[in-house]
Scaffold this motif. Structure first.
Motif, PDB file in Angstrom:
ATOM      1  N   SER A  45      54.716  60.382  37.370  1.00 46.19           N
ATOM      2  CA  SER A  45      54.124  59.239  38.060  1.00 46.19           C
ATOM      3  C   SER A  45      53.277  58.402  37.102  1.00 46.19           C
ATOM      4  CB  SER A  45      53.272  59.734  39.237  1.00 46.19           C
ATOM      5  OG  SER A  45      52.575  58.670  39.826  1.00 46.19           O
ATOM      6  N   ILE A  46      52.417  59.066  36.335  1.00 45.75           N
ATOM      7  CA  ILE A  46      51.549  58.334  35.403  1.00 45.75           C
ATOM      8  C   ILE A  46      52.371  57.743  34.266  1.00 45.75           C
ATOM      9  CG2 ILE A  46      49.672  58.629  33.722  1.00 45.75           C
ATOM     10  CD1 ILE A  46      48.439  60.650  35.771  1.00 45.75           C
ATOM     11  N   ASP A  49      54.400  54.820  36.243  1.00 49.99           N
ATOM     12  CA  ASP A  49      53.640  53.825  37.004  1.00 49.99           C
ATOM     13  C   ASP A  49      52.288  53.511  36.387  1.00 49.99           C
ATOM     14  OD1 ASP A  49      55.700  53.943  38.926  1.00 49.99           O
ATOM     15  OD2 ASP A  49      54.703  55.601  39.941  1.00 49.99           O
ATOM     16  N   TYR A  51      48.231  54.625  35.447  1.00 50.41           N
ATOM     17  CA  TYR A  51      47.160  55.125  36.307  1.00 50.41           C
ATOM     18  C   TYR A  51      46.962  54.119  37.429  1.00 50.41           C
ATOM     19  CZ  TYR A  51      45.888  59.004  33.328  1.00 50.41           C
ATOM     20  OH  TYR A  51      45.905  60.186  32.640  1.00 50.41           O
ATOM     21  N   THR A  52      47.293  54.531  38.637  1.00 54.37           N
ATOM     22  CA  THR A  52      47.170  53.642  39.791  1.00 54.37           C
ATOM     23  C   THR A  52      45.908  53.906  40.588  1.00 54.37           C
ATOM     24  OG1 THR A  52      48.488  55.149  41.145  1.00 54.37           O
ATOM     25  CG2 THR A  52      49.668  53.369  39.996  1.00 54.37           C
ATOM     26  N   MET A  53      45.243  55.007  40.256  1.00 58.03           N
ATOM     27  CA  MET A  53      43.978  55.354  40.921  1.00 58.03           C
ATOM     28  C   MET A  53      42.966  55.725  39.846  1.00 58.03           C
ATOM     29  SD  MET A  53      45.325  57.686  44.096  1.00 58.03           S
ATOM     30  CE  MET A  53      43.678  58.149  44.508  1.00 58.03           C
ATOM     31  N   ARG A  74      44.532  64.004  37.153  1.00 57.79           N
ATOM     32  CA  ARG A  74      44.898  62.787  36.415  1.00 57.79           C
ATOM     33  C   ARG A  74      44.270  62.809  35.027  1.00 57.79           C
ATOM     34  NH1 ARG A  74      42.456  59.148  40.368  1.00 57.79           N
ATOM     35  NH2 ARG A  74      42.104  61.021  41.588  1.00 57.79           N
TER      36      ARG A  74
END
Length: 175
Positions: A45-46, A49, A51-53, A74
């Motif tokens: 995911s990281i 995408d 770092y989305t958070m 994370r």
């Protein structure tokens, strides 16, 4: 002062700052664990995408460090994956909350309970620490999302009599 008592409160998400990973460290009160397949998925995911958070931290002024309240996994991804570290230039997106230790613990638990699983042993320790901080059963239940039965079970299996100190018990067993 809590956000509901502060009319000028601004959510930390509006104040993300880049922090070098070397200035960030984990806390010792996070009972959440992620299995290997989910860590691989988090890495993917990281990687795909970004770092989305942001990582939620408390700033330790004396040491000029940031202690993680939420986002340990994370953070771990960057620490363990050089490709992520290089792409992000060693910086993690961080939001800072300014709360005392009992409220930081409660924040960690709330974040985790919304999506993860917990170590029973560490949850026992956390409940004990909160009680030692003077927090009532009601405060613990409200702030970390426990019901009375769950809190009682954690106290019972801990075997620590101190967790039951200053409590009134029913005399229903008396003949």
């Amino acid at each position: 002062m809590s956000p509901e008592e502060n009319p000028t409160f601004k959510s930390p998400a509006y104040e993300v700052i880049p922090v070098p990973i070397e200035k960030i460290h984990s806390n010792d009160y996070n009972p959440n664990h992620i299995a290997t397949p989910e860590m691989i998925l988090l890495y993917q995911s990281i990687l795909n995408d970004g770092y989305t958070m942001p990582i939620v931290c408390y700033y330790l002024k004396d040491s000029d460090k940031y202690e993680i309240v939420d986002g340990f996994h994370r953070y771990t991804i960057m620490r363990e994956h050089q490709d992520i570290y290089e792409r992000e230039k060693g910086l993690l997106p961080v939001v800072v909350i300014n709360k005392d230790i009992s409220h930081r613990i409660a924040s960690t638990i709330r974040h985790n309970r919304a999506r993860g699983t917990h170590s029973i042993e560490l949850m026992q320790k956390i409940v004990g620490e909160l009680i030692e901080c003077g927090k009532s059963d009601e405060w613990i239940m409200k702030n970390i999302g426990m019901d009375a039965d769950e809190l009682l079970r954690l106290k019972q299996i801990s075997g620590l009599a101190a967790l039951f100190a200053n409590k009134t018990f029913s005399k229903s067993w008396v003949v």
